[in-house]
Design an enzyme around this catalytic site. Structure first.
Site, PDB file in Angstrom:
ATOM      1  N   GLY A   5       0.780  -1.200  -0.023  1.00  0.00           N
ATOM      2  CA  GLY A   5      -0.073   0.160   0.042  1.00  0.00           C
ATOM      3  C   GLY A   5       0.649   1.503   0.231  1.00  0.00           C
ATOM      4  O   GLY A   5       1.945   1.407  -0.508  1.00  0.00           O
ATOM      5  N   ASP A  37       5.539  -4.086  14.739  1.00  0.00           N
ATOM      6  CA  ASP A  37       4.211  -4.014  14.786  1.00  0.00           C
ATOM      7  C   ASP A  37       3.705  -2.948  15.739  1.00  0.00           C
ATOM      8  O   ASP A  37       4.112  -2.888  16.859  1.00  0.00           O
ATOM      9  CB  ASP A  37       3.720  -5.397  15.373  1.00  0.00           C
ATOM     10  CG  ASP A  37       2.095  -5.458  15.626  1.00  0.00           C
ATOM     11  OD1 ASP A  37       1.661  -4.556  15.776  1.00  0.00           O
ATOM     12  OD2 ASP A  37       1.839  -6.641  15.859  1.00  0.00           O
ATOM     13  N   VAL A  38       3.293  -2.029  15.200  1.00  0.00           N
ATOM     14  CA  VAL A  38       2.965  -0.625  15.861  1.00  0.00           C
ATOM     15  C   VAL A  38       2.192  -0.852  16.962  1.00  0.00           C
ATOM     16  O   VAL A  38       1.732  -0.071  17.773  1.00  0.00           O
ATOM     17  CB  VAL A  38       2.723   0.468  15.207  1.00  0.00           C
ATOM     18  CG1 VAL A  38       3.465   0.715  13.730  1.00  0.00           C
ATOM     19  CG2 VAL A  38       1.172   0.338  14.655  1.00  0.00           C
ATOM     20  N   TYR A  54     -12.673   3.849  13.344  1.00  0.00           N
ATOM     21  CA  TYR A  54     -11.729   4.333  12.517  1.00  0.00           C
ATOM     22  C   TYR A  54     -11.666   6.040  12.629  1.00  0.00           C
ATOM     23  O   TYR A  54     -10.570   6.491  12.677  1.00  0.00           O
ATOM     24  CB  TYR A  54     -11.915   4.168  11.104  1.00  0.00           C
ATOM     25  CG  TYR A  54     -11.012   4.466  10.056  1.00  0.00           C
ATOM     26  CD1 TYR A  54      -9.913   3.972  10.073  1.00  0.00           C
ATOM     27  CD2 TYR A  54     -11.130   5.565   9.271  1.00  0.00           C
ATOM     28  CE1 TYR A  54      -8.385   4.239   9.136  1.00  0.00           C
ATOM     29  CE2 TYR A  54     -10.363   5.954   8.369  1.00  0.00           C
ATOM     30  CZ  TYR A  54      -8.762   5.189   8.313  1.00  0.00           C
ATOM     31  OH  TYR A  54      -7.876   5.822   7.658  1.00  0.00           O
ATOM     32  N   THR A 113      -5.413   1.553  -2.795  1.00  0.00           N
ATOM     33  CA  THR A 113      -4.541   0.718  -2.041  1.00  0.00           C
ATOM     34  C   THR A 113      -5.825  -0.578  -1.683  1.00  0.00           C
ATOM     35  O   THR A 113      -6.902  -0.362  -1.960  1.00  0.00           O
ATOM     36  CB  THR A 113      -3.832   1.007  -0.835  1.00  0.00           C
ATOM     37  OG1 THR A 113      -4.965   1.562   0.022  1.00  0.00           O
ATOM     38  CG2 THR A 113      -2.844   2.248  -1.098  1.00  0.00           C
ATOM     39  N   MET A 168      -6.836  -0.732   1.170  1.00  0.00           N
ATOM     40  CA  MET A 168      -7.850   0.242   2.075  1.00  0.00           C
ATOM     41  C   MET A 168      -8.753   1.021   1.198  1.00  0.00           C
ATOM     42  O   MET A 168      -9.984   1.014   1.486  1.00  0.00           O
ATOM     43  CB  MET A 168      -6.997   0.875   3.207  1.00  0.00           C
ATOM     44  CG  MET A 168      -8.096   1.319   4.173  1.00  0.00           C
ATOM     45  SD  MET A 168      -7.086   2.509   5.330  1.00  0.00           S
ATOM     46  CE  MET A 168      -6.307   1.397   6.310  1.00  0.00           C
TER      47      MET A 168
HETATM   48  N1  LIG Z   1      -5.998   4.376   1.045  1.00  0.00           N
HETATM   49  C1  LIG Z   1      -6.834   5.344   1.354  1.00  0.00           C
HETATM   50  O1  LIG Z   1      -7.541   5.976   0.649  1.00  0.00           O
HETATM   51  C2  LIG Z   1      -6.677   6.052   2.868  1.00  0.00           C
HETATM   52  C3  LIG Z   1      -7.153   7.243   2.940  1.00  0.00           C
HETATM   53  C4  LIG Z   1      -7.085   8.151   4.105  1.00  0.00           C
HETATM   54  C5  LIG Z   1      -5.954   7.513   5.105  1.00  0.00           C
HETATM   55  N2  LIG Z   1      -5.271   6.399   4.912  1.00  0.00           N
HETATM   56  C6  LIG Z   1      -4.320   5.871   5.789  1.00  0.00           C
HETATM   57  O2  LIG Z   1      -2.970   5.676   5.071  1.00  0.00           O
HETATM   58  C7  LIG Z   1      -2.390   4.837   5.683  1.00  0.00           C
HETATM   59  C8  LIG Z   1      -1.923   3.564   4.891  1.00  0.00           C
HETATM   60  O3  LIG Z   1      -2.798   2.978   4.336  1.00  0.00           O
HETATM   61  P1  LIG Z   1      -3.012   2.085   2.952  1.00  0.00           P
HETATM   62  O4  LIG Z   1      -4.187   2.759   2.133  1.00  0.00           O
HETATM   63  O5  LIG Z   1      -1.828   1.688   2.543  1.00  0.00           O
HETATM   64  O6  LIG Z   1      -3.648   0.855   3.563  1.00  0.00           O
HETATM   65  P2  LIG Z   1      -3.495  -0.912   3.491  1.00  0.00           P
HETATM   66  O7  LIG Z   1      -3.223  -0.944   2.001  1.00  0.00           O
HETATM   67  O8  LIG Z   1      -4.472  -1.650   4.106  1.00  0.00           O
HETATM   68  O9  LIG Z   1      -2.215  -0.853   4.114  1.00  0.00           O
HETATM   69  C9  LIG Z   1      -1.949  -0.909   5.493  1.00  0.00           C
HETATM   70  C10 LIG Z   1      -0.543  -1.184   5.888  1.00  0.00           C
HETATM   71  O10 LIG Z   1      -0.405  -0.967   7.482  1.00  0.00           O
HETATM   72  C11 LIG Z   1       0.179  -1.996   8.062  1.00  0.00           C
HETATM   73  N3  LIG Z   1      -0.256  -2.542   9.191  1.00  0.00           N
HETATM   74  C12 LIG Z   1      -1.420  -2.372   9.799  1.00  0.00           C
HETATM   75  N4  LIG Z   1      -1.369  -2.747  11.152  1.00  0.00           N
HETATM   76  C13 LIG Z   1      -0.224  -2.675  11.387  1.00  0.00           C
HETATM   77  C14 LIG Z   1       0.598  -2.977  12.607  1.00  0.00           C
HETATM   78  N5  LIG Z   1       0.103  -3.261  13.821  1.00  0.00           N
HETATM   79  N6  LIG Z   1       1.926  -2.844  12.585  1.00  0.00           N
HETATM   80  C15 LIG Z   1       2.335  -2.528  11.565  1.00  0.00           C
HETATM   81  N7  LIG Z   1       1.874  -2.353  10.333  1.00  0.00           N
HETATM   82  C16 LIG Z   1       0.556  -2.436  10.295  1.00  0.00           C
HETATM   83  C17 LIG Z   1      -0.077  -2.993   6.777  1.00  0.00           C
HETATM   84  O11 LIG Z   1       0.540  -4.190   7.141  1.00  0.00           O
HETATM   85  P3  LIG Z   1       0.324  -5.886   6.925  1.00  0.00           P
HETATM   86  O12 LIG Z   1       0.545  -6.063   5.569  1.00  0.00           O
HETATM   87  O13 LIG Z   1       1.354  -6.501   8.192  1.00  0.00           O
HETATM   88  O14 LIG Z   1      -1.103  -5.907   7.208  1.00  0.00           O
HETATM   89  C18 LIG Z   1      -0.107  -2.668   5.656  1.00  0.00           C
HETATM   90  O15 LIG Z   1       1.330  -2.231   5.393  1.00  0.00           O
HETATM   91  C19 LIG Z   1      -3.226   4.249   6.985  1.00  0.00           C
HETATM   92  O16 LIG Z   1      -2.927   5.028   8.010  1.00  0.00           O
HETATM   93  C20 LIG Z   1      -4.722   4.702   6.438  1.00  0.00           C
HETATM   94  O17 LIG Z   1      -5.477   4.704   7.575  1.00  0.00           O
HETATM   95  C21 LIG Z   1      -5.495   5.606   3.543  1.00  0.00           C
END
Ligand SMILES: NC(=O)c1ccc[n+]([C@@H]2O[C@H](COP(=O)([O-])OP(=O)(O)OC[C@H]3O[C@@H](n4cnc5c(N)ncnc54)[C@H](OP(=O)(O)O)[C@@H]3O)[C@@H](O)[C@H]2O)c1
Length: 242
Positions: A16, A62-63, A164, A199, A201
């Protein structure tokens, strides 16, 4: 400082946005400490390691687990004595918690899903930043907390999604408080909404590619000054409503 001297740490770097941050930071000349729960399971990090060799350092972190945060920070200290950028990117949404405990309306709220999101999204960045404080202070570093428009209280116009939304609003407050503590160490910290990004998410209908979002965020991070500390920004650097 030459580009080769700059070191960044990204949490959730295995896929992601986190993987896109690691990729773009390497392209910008940083050494990247790529923290993930299971870095060895990430095909993306394996490919980056093959292309960039020792400039990509995978770390287990792991955060949501304070012991893992401490071990990950200690491992980071074995690879660098200064951090110039920390991206608190790791996050979970309602799809990462048990069925029926995520995006629910009042009447169906369950504690565990709510608390899991608070732990990872709000407490995690505080614990990670705290554990890396000596390295950040040594680097005069920048901290970017990846928030969301869903964490904006002013922008909340419908019910539901308690865990969330509250966890990202809490992250905004954590980031605001940290900004004052970090300023005393010469570190500038902000919260940034990455936009709606393609991503796991965000899903494929999202408006931005991960590359577009992280390039915007890193452009903002690289021009931060102490006057920006504690601000809540959009991925392109414009102000975000609280
Ligand atoms: N995509 C969007 O539209 C969007 C919008 C607003 C905000 N965000 C924020 O952007 C950030 C990245 O999101 P994304 O879209 O890349 O989501 P994603 O594709 O679901 O990826 C989430 C990432 O966080 C990691 N993660 C989850 N729990 C964790 C933990 N306990 N310790 C370490 N790593 C952990 C996952 O690792 P694993 O592979 O181990 O699960 C993965 O690398 C997040 O904070 C999300 O809330 C995203």
């Amino acid at each position: 400082m030459s580009d080769a001297d700059r070191t960044a740490l990204v949490t959730g770097a295995g896929r992601g946005l986190g993987l896109a941050f690691a990729t773009e930071l390497l392209a910008r000349g940083y050494r990247v400490l790529a923290a993930a729960r299971k870095p060895e399971g990430s095909e993306g990090l394996a490919a980056l390691g093959a292309a960039h060799g020792e400039r990509l350092v995978p770390l287990a972190l792991d955060v949501g687990d304070p012991r893992s945060v401490a071990a990950g920070a200690a491992a980071a200290g074995e690879h660098t004595n200064a951090l110039h950028l920390l991206v608190n990117n790791a996050g979970i949404n309602s799809r990462s918690v048990p069925e029926g405990q995520g995006n629910v309306r009042l009447g169906s709220l369950e504690p565990e899903g709510f608390l899991a999101m608070m732990r990872v999204n709000a407490l995690g960045p505080a614990l990670v930043t705290q554990a890396l404080l000596p390295l950040l202070a040594a680097g005069g570093g920048r901290v970017v907390n990846i928030s969301s428009w869903l964490g904006s209280i002013a922008g909340k116009t419908a019910g539901g999604n308690y865990g969330y939304a509250a966890s990202k609003a809490a992250l905004n407050m954590v980031g605001r408080a940290m900004a004052f503590d970090l300023a005393e160490q010469g570190v500038v910290s902000v919260q940034i909404n990455p936009g709606w990004v393609q991503t796991d998410m965000g899903g494929q209908r999202a408006k931005l590619t991960p590359e577009e979002s992280v390039k915007g965020i890193l452009d903002v991070a690289e021009r931060l000054t102490p006057d920006d500390a504690g601000h809540f920004l959009q991925w392109d650097g414009t102000p975000h409503e609280w």
